[in-house]
Scaffold this active site. Structure first.
Site, short mmCIF file in Angstrom:
data_model
loop_
_atom_site.label_atom_id
_atom_site.label_comp_id
_atom_site.label_asym_id
_atom_site.label_seq_id
_atom_site.Cartn_x
_atom_site.Cartn_y
_atom_site.Cartn_z
N HIS A 1 6.67 -1.22 2.94
CA HIS A 1 6.91 -2.69 3.60
C HIS A 1 5.90 -3.26 2.36
O HIS A 1 4.87 -2.84 2.02
CB HIS A 1 6.28 -2.67 4.76
CG HIS A 1 4.81 -1.94 5.09
ND1 HIS A 1 4.97 -0.63 5.37
CD2 HIS A 1 3.57 -2.38 5.07
CE1 HIS A 1 3.59 -0.16 5.38
NE2 HIS A 1 2.94 -1.25 5.27
N GLN B 1 -2.16 2.88 3.26
CA GLN B 1 -1.06 2.56 4.01
C GLN B 1 -1.20 3.28 5.13
O GLN B 1 -1.71 4.57 5.47
CB GLN B 1 0.13 3.52 3.29
CG GLN B 1 1.38 3.34 3.81
CD GLN B 1 2.65 3.91 3.01
OE1 GLN B 1 2.15 4.62 2.16
NE2 GLN B 1 3.80 3.73 3.19
N HIS C 1 3.44 -6.82 2.21
CA HIS C 1 2.68 -7.57 2.99
C HIS C 1 3.09 -9.08 2.18
O HIS C 1 2.78 -9.06 0.76
CB HIS C 1 1.48 -7.45 2.92
CG HIS C 1 1.07 -6.35 3.87
ND1 HIS C 1 0.61 -6.27 5.30
CD2 HIS C 1 0.97 -4.76 3.59
CE1 HIS C 1 0.40 -5.02 5.41
NE2 HIS C 1 0.63 -4.07 4.57
N ASN D 1 0.90 -0.93 0.04
CA ASN D 1 -0.03 0.16 0.03
C ASN D 1 1.00 1.22 0.06
O ASN D 1 1.77 1.34 0.79
CB ASN D 1 -0.71 0.16 1.07
CG ASN D 1 -1.77 -1.22 1.24
OD1 ASN D 1 -2.33 -1.49 0.31
ND2 ASN D 1 -2.06 -1.55 2.43
P1 AMP Z 1 -0.34 -0.76 5.83
O1 AMP Z 1 -1.76 -0.81 6.12
O2 AMP Z 1 0.00 -1.43 4.56
O3 AMP Z 1 0.60 0.35 6.15
O4 AMP Z 1 0.14 -2.03 6.74
C1 AMP Z 1 0.68 -1.84 8.28
C2 AMP Z 1 0.66 -3.16 8.62
O5 AMP Z 1 1.79 -2.80 9.77
C3 AMP Z 1 -0.75 -3.51 9.26
O6 AMP Z 1 -0.82 -4.73 8.74
C4 AMP Z 1 -0.17 -3.64 10.97
O7 AMP Z 1 -0.92 -4.74 11.47
C5 AMP Z 1 1.22 -3.74 10.82
N1 AMP Z 1 1.74 -3.30 11.93
C6 AMP Z 1 1.90 -2.00 12.55
N2 AMP Z 1 2.55 -1.97 13.73
C7 AMP Z 1 3.36 -2.97 13.65
C8 AMP Z 1 4.49 -3.63 14.64
N3 AMP Z 1 4.77 -2.91 15.48
N4 AMP Z 1 4.53 -4.76 14.46
C9 AMP Z 1 4.33 -5.50 13.32
N5 AMP Z 1 3.44 -5.33 12.47
C10 AMP Z 1 2.74 -3.86 12.79
#
Ligand code: AMP
Ligand code: ZN
Length: 136
Positions: free
Chosen positions: A101, A95, A103, A88
């Site tokens: 990142h 995002q 997924h 995202n």
């Molecule tokens: P996005 O919506 O693509 O920005 O995804 C962010 C992702 O990061 C989500 O799936 C969250 O569950 C994950 N996330 C947020 N903080 C952490 C963390 N401290 N450790 C692992 N995953 C995280």
């Protein structure tokens, strides 16, 4: 370069602990804290880039190679039936953490997840107009 107050910079550097599946000089791969499915992981470049637009091309190329390796490991060890790669960029795209990142979401038959879009409709003319806007 590390960005102060970026949580994924801190996780990637090891300053904040995480469930790490893999790490090397350039990347750390961690389990997502809110997994969509068993094994849901995130590939984090150690170098801060907010999103795909900021990501160096070299890193972008390496990310997919790493994703392929981790995906193969997931299929072998978790016996998933499929795999979604989701990435995202920007709030409009969902995002929530401004550090690039990727997924990796292992999929299982009937896992109940929905990682899809609603297909739209458009005419050949509309398609052609967009093609003209985008093609070189
Ligand atoms: P996005 O919506 O693509 O920005 O995804 C962010 C992702 O990061 C989500 O799936 C969250 O569950 C994950 N996330 C947020 N903080 C952490 C963390 N401290 N450790 C692992 N995953 C995280
Ligand atoms: Zn960062």
């Amino acid at each position: 370069m590390k960005k102060e107050d970026c949580i994924f910079c801190k996780i990637a550097s090891g300053e904040i602990p995480s469930k790490t599946l893999y790490e090397d000089e350039d990347f750390r791969v961690i389990l997502d804290l809110g997994p969509a499915t068993k094994g849901h992981a995130l590939i984090l470049p150690r170098e801060h880039a907010a999103d795909l637009f900021e990501l160096p091309e070299e890193t972008a190329a390496e990310v997919l190679v790493l994703a392929k390796r981790i995906a193969a490991r997931m299929r072998e060890r978790l016996h998933c039936d499929g795999m979604n790669l989701v990435q995202n960029n920007g709030e409009a795209a969902g995002q929530t953490v401004s550090h690039f990142h990727l997924h990796l979401i292992p999929r299982y038959q009937d896992d109940g997840q929905k990682i899809n879009w609603v297909p739209g409709e458009c005419t050949q003319e509309e398609l052609e107009n967009v093609r003209r806007e985008l093609a070189e």
